[in-house]
Design a protein around this motif. Structure first.
Motif, short mmCIF file in Angstrom:
data_model
loop_
_atom_site.label_atom_id
_atom_site.label_comp_id
_atom_site.label_asym_id
_atom_site.label_seq_id
_atom_site.Cartn_x
_atom_site.Cartn_y
_atom_site.Cartn_z
N MET A 36 0.83 -1.21 0.00
CA MET A 36 0.00 0.00 0.00
C MET A 36 0.86 1.26 0.00
O MET A 36 0.34 2.36 0.11
CB MET A 36 -0.92 0.00 1.24
N ASP A 37 2.18 1.09 -0.07
CA ASP A 37 3.07 2.24 0.01
C ASP A 37 3.64 2.65 -1.34
O ASP A 37 4.64 3.35 -1.42
CB ASP A 37 4.21 1.97 1.00
N GLU A 38 3.00 2.21 -2.43
CA GLU A 38 3.35 2.66 -3.77
C GLU A 38 2.13 3.33 -4.40
O GLU A 38 1.11 3.50 -3.75
CB GLU A 38 3.87 1.49 -4.61
N ALA A 39 2.23 3.70 -5.66
CA ALA A 39 1.16 4.49 -6.29
C ALA A 39 -0.18 3.77 -6.29
O ALA A 39 -1.22 4.37 -6.04
CB ALA A 39 1.57 4.85 -7.72
N THR A 40 -0.16 2.46 -6.57
CA THR A 40 -1.39 1.67 -6.67
C THR A 40 -1.24 0.40 -5.84
O THR A 40 -0.18 -0.23 -5.87
CB THR A 40 -1.66 1.28 -8.14
N PRO A 41 -2.26 0.00 -5.08
CA PRO A 41 -2.18 -1.27 -4.33
C PRO A 41 -1.91 -2.43 -5.28
O PRO A 41 -2.50 -2.52 -6.36
CB PRO A 41 -3.57 -1.39 -3.68
N HIS A 42 -1.01 -3.31 -4.89
CA HIS A 42 -0.73 -4.49 -5.71
C HIS A 42 -0.21 -5.61 -4.82
O HIS A 42 0.25 -5.39 -3.70
CB HIS A 42 0.29 -4.16 -6.82
N LEU A 43 -0.27 -6.81 -5.37
CA LEU A 43 0.02 -8.02 -4.60
C LEU A 43 1.19 -8.77 -5.22
O LEU A 43 1.20 -9.04 -6.42
CB LEU A 43 -1.24 -8.92 -4.60
N HIS A 44 2.22 -9.08 -4.40
CA HIS A 44 3.34 -9.92 -4.83
C HIS A 44 3.15 -11.32 -4.26
O HIS A 44 2.98 -11.47 -3.04
CB HIS A 44 4.68 -9.37 -4.30
N ILE A 45 3.19 -12.34 -5.12
CA ILE A 45 3.08 -13.73 -4.65
C ILE A 45 4.28 -14.51 -5.20
O ILE A 45 4.47 -14.61 -6.41
CB ILE A 45 1.77 -14.39 -5.13
N ASP A 46 5.10 -15.06 -4.31
CA ASP A 46 6.26 -15.87 -4.69
C ASP A 46 5.97 -17.32 -4.33
O ASP A 46 5.55 -17.61 -3.19
CB ASP A 46 7.51 -15.39 -3.95
N PHE A 47 6.21 -18.23 -5.28
CA PHE A 47 5.87 -19.63 -5.03
C PHE A 47 6.87 -20.58 -5.70
O PHE A 47 7.54 -20.23 -6.67
CB PHE A 47 4.45 -19.94 -5.54
N VAL A 48 6.93 -21.80 -5.14
CA VAL A 48 7.76 -22.86 -5.70
C VAL A 48 6.82 -23.85 -6.41
O VAL A 48 5.98 -24.48 -5.75
CB VAL A 48 8.55 -23.61 -4.60
N PRO A 49 6.92 -24.00 -7.74
CA PRO A 49 6.06 -24.95 -8.44
C PRO A 49 6.64 -26.36 -8.35
O PRO A 49 7.83 -26.56 -8.59
CB PRO A 49 6.09 -24.44 -9.88
N PHE A 50 5.81 -27.35 -8.03
CA PHE A 50 6.34 -28.70 -7.91
C PHE A 50 5.34 -29.73 -8.46
O PHE A 50 4.14 -29.48 -8.53
CB PHE A 50 6.67 -29.02 -6.44
N THR A 51 5.88 -30.85 -8.85
CA THR A 51 5.06 -31.96 -9.35
C THR A 51 5.41 -33.22 -8.59
O THR A 51 6.53 -33.37 -8.09
CB THR A 51 5.30 -32.18 -10.87
N THR A 52 4.47 -34.12 -8.48
CA THR A 52 4.69 -35.40 -7.79
C THR A 52 4.52 -36.56 -8.79
O THR A 52 3.92 -36.39 -9.86
CB THR A 52 3.69 -35.57 -6.64
N GLY A 53 5.06 -37.70 -8.41
CA GLY A 53 4.92 -38.89 -9.27
C GLY A 53 5.75 -38.83 -10.53
O GLY A 53 5.43 -39.48 -11.53
N SER A 54 6.83 -38.07 -10.52
CA SER A 54 7.67 -37.94 -11.71
C SER A 54 8.44 -39.23 -11.97
O SER A 54 8.88 -39.91 -11.03
CB SER A 54 8.66 -36.77 -11.53
N LYS A 55 8.64 -39.56 -13.23
CA LYS A 55 9.34 -40.79 -13.61
C LYS A 55 10.83 -40.55 -13.81
O LYS A 55 11.60 -41.49 -13.95
CB LYS A 55 8.75 -41.36 -14.91
N ARG A 56 11.26 -39.31 -13.86
CA ARG A 56 12.69 -39.01 -14.01
C ARG A 56 13.14 -38.05 -12.92
O ARG A 56 12.37 -37.21 -12.45
CB ARG A 56 12.99 -38.41 -15.38
N GLY A 57 14.37 -38.21 -12.49
CA GLY A 57 14.87 -37.39 -11.40
C GLY A 57 14.16 -37.73 -10.11
O GLY A 57 13.76 -38.87 -9.86
N LEU A 58 13.98 -36.73 -9.25
CA LEU A 58 13.23 -36.94 -8.02
C LEU A 58 11.77 -37.18 -8.35
O LEU A 58 11.22 -36.56 -9.27
CB LEU A 58 13.36 -35.72 -7.11
N ASP A 59 11.10 -38.06 -7.59
CA ASP A 59 9.68 -38.30 -7.88
C ASP A 59 8.82 -37.08 -7.51
O ASP A 59 7.73 -36.90 -8.05
CB ASP A 59 9.18 -39.57 -7.18
N THR A 60 9.31 -36.26 -6.59
CA THR A 60 8.71 -34.94 -6.33
C THR A 60 9.79 -33.91 -6.63
O THR A 60 10.83 -33.89 -5.98
CB THR A 60 8.25 -34.81 -4.86
#
Length: 394
Positions: A134-158
């Motif tokens: 709320m301390d810039e010109a317009t209210p805005h939302l920052h969302i940081d996330f780690v995308p992950f998959t499960t059941g993978s057949k190569r590398g780590l399964d997750t």
């Protein structure tokens, strides 16, 4: 009430988002109005998500060199996946949803409601940092996330995978312009628009965020973003300068210690050598006193030489990095000053244009601009045939 929706890819500066430092486009006096939904250590999140899968993966490896010691570092230093992703969401713009207005608080309420359902709606995108500014010109939302998959057949399964994480949530990429990411962003815009409707706001969907901006507003916004990005880089460079200065200070005691040792064994040989004992033979003195002392001196000198070589190399390396970072910081300051001045000029032009519309009326100004554009086009049209004839005459 109609408002646009903006969804942008962020740089992922967690320190900036959590206001560990302030960029020029923030108002520190309003920072207490910001909302922090979560702020977790990304390495701890990696342990939570992948440690069990990493243990299973390493247990299957017969070769030591194929085992992964630290999954976060492997992803961070690799080129296939980013360690995390960031999106920035905004309702309206600073003209119709200014952060210090009632409309701005309405935008904040919309973003707050949207955020509270984000993680449940996106189970394969593990959010570890989220902030409403709320301390810039317009209210805005920052969302940081780690995308992950499960059941993978190569590398780590997750494992980390943006494409597979979005696919698991039902977004299947098609053409180049219709990727998993673009489908997901469109879906999130629709989720945000549904929240807006509950607050009495209709989504003014213009296809892209930038199309509804005037040229001047767009340039100003781009310069503001560039300044924020440069502030982030500058803060990182300043941190590197401080780090290099600390390393130089750490090396100083070692250099002093070397000087002390060298001084201990640089005196007159007669002062260092022990006295010959009564009735002591030359052979006995040589074997029992001179040779052990000489061996000790040789050992110290070798250690000093090795330490000297190592410290010299480290000192040169640190000094080069320090000089390079200082140079980069200086260039960043110059660029930021240049952009700030350009942005100031654009703001003045925009203000003057608004004044002209207020004095002469928006219809007359728009008509005058359109007429001038037509005049320019007609002038270009008259010039082209003459150039063609000149070329033909040659």
């Amino acid at each position: 009430m109609k408002r646009t929706i903006s969804v942008m890819v962020g740089r992922g500066s967690v320190n900036h988002n959590s206001r560990k430092f302030h960029a020029k486009n923030t108002d520190p006096e309003r920072s207490h109005l910001n909302v922090t939904y979560c702020r977790e250590n990304i390495k701890a999140v990696y342990h939570e998500l992948f440690d069990e899968a990493l243990e299973r993966y390493n247990a299957k490896q017969t070769r030591v060199d194929r085992k992964i010691e630290n999954y976060y570092e492997k992803i961070r230093s690799g080129k296939q996946e980013k360690p995390f992703h960031e999106i920035i969401l905004q309702v309206g713009n600073k003209e119709d949803m200014s952060a210090d207005s009632d409309e701005g608080w309405l935008a904040a309420a919309v973003l707050d409601e949207y955020m509270k359902a984000f993680q449940e709606r996106n189970p394969n995108l593990r959010v570890f940092s989220a902030h409403l500014h709320m301390d810039e010109a317009t209210p805005h939302l920052h969302i940081d996330f780690v995308p992950f998959t499960t059941g993978s057949k190569r590398g780590l399964d997750t494992r980390v995978s943006l494409k597979q994480a979005l696919a698991a949530q039902g977004f299947k990429g098609g053409t180049r312009g219709d990727t998993e990411w673009s489908q997901w962003v469109r879906s999130e815009k629709e989720q945000l628009s549904a929240v807006m409707e509950r607050h009495g706001i209709e989504w003014e969907d213009k296809g892209t965020h930038d199309k509804h901006l005037s040229v001047l507003d767009y340039k100003k916004e781009q310069r503001t973003k560039e300044i924020a990005a440069l502030e982030t880089v500058k803060a990182e460079k300043e941190s590197q300068v401080e780090s290099q200065e600390r390393r130089l200070k750490e090396l100083a005691p070692a250099v002093k210690n070397m000087e002390r040792l060298a001084a201990d064994f640089s005196g007159d040989p007669e002062e260092i050598l022990p006295e010959v004992g009564t009735l002591e033979s030359g052979k006995s003195y040589r074997e029992k006193k001179a040779k052990p002392l000489l061996a000790k001196i040789v050992q110290v000198l070798r250690s000093l030489y090795r330490a000297y070589i190592e410290l010299s190399e480290r000192l040169v390396d640190v000094q080069m990095k320090y000089n390079r970072v200082c140079g980069e910081n200086s260039r960043l300051n110059d660029r930021m000053t240049e952009i700030w001045l350009e942005n100031k000029k654009l703001r003045q032009i925009s203000t003057d244009y608004t004044r002209v519309k207020r004095v002469f009326g928006p219809e007359q100004v728009v008509a005058a601009v359109a007429a001038d554009k037509q005049r320019e086009q007609a002038e270009k049209g008259r010039k082209r045939p003459r150039r063609s004839l000149e070329r033909g005459g040659r």
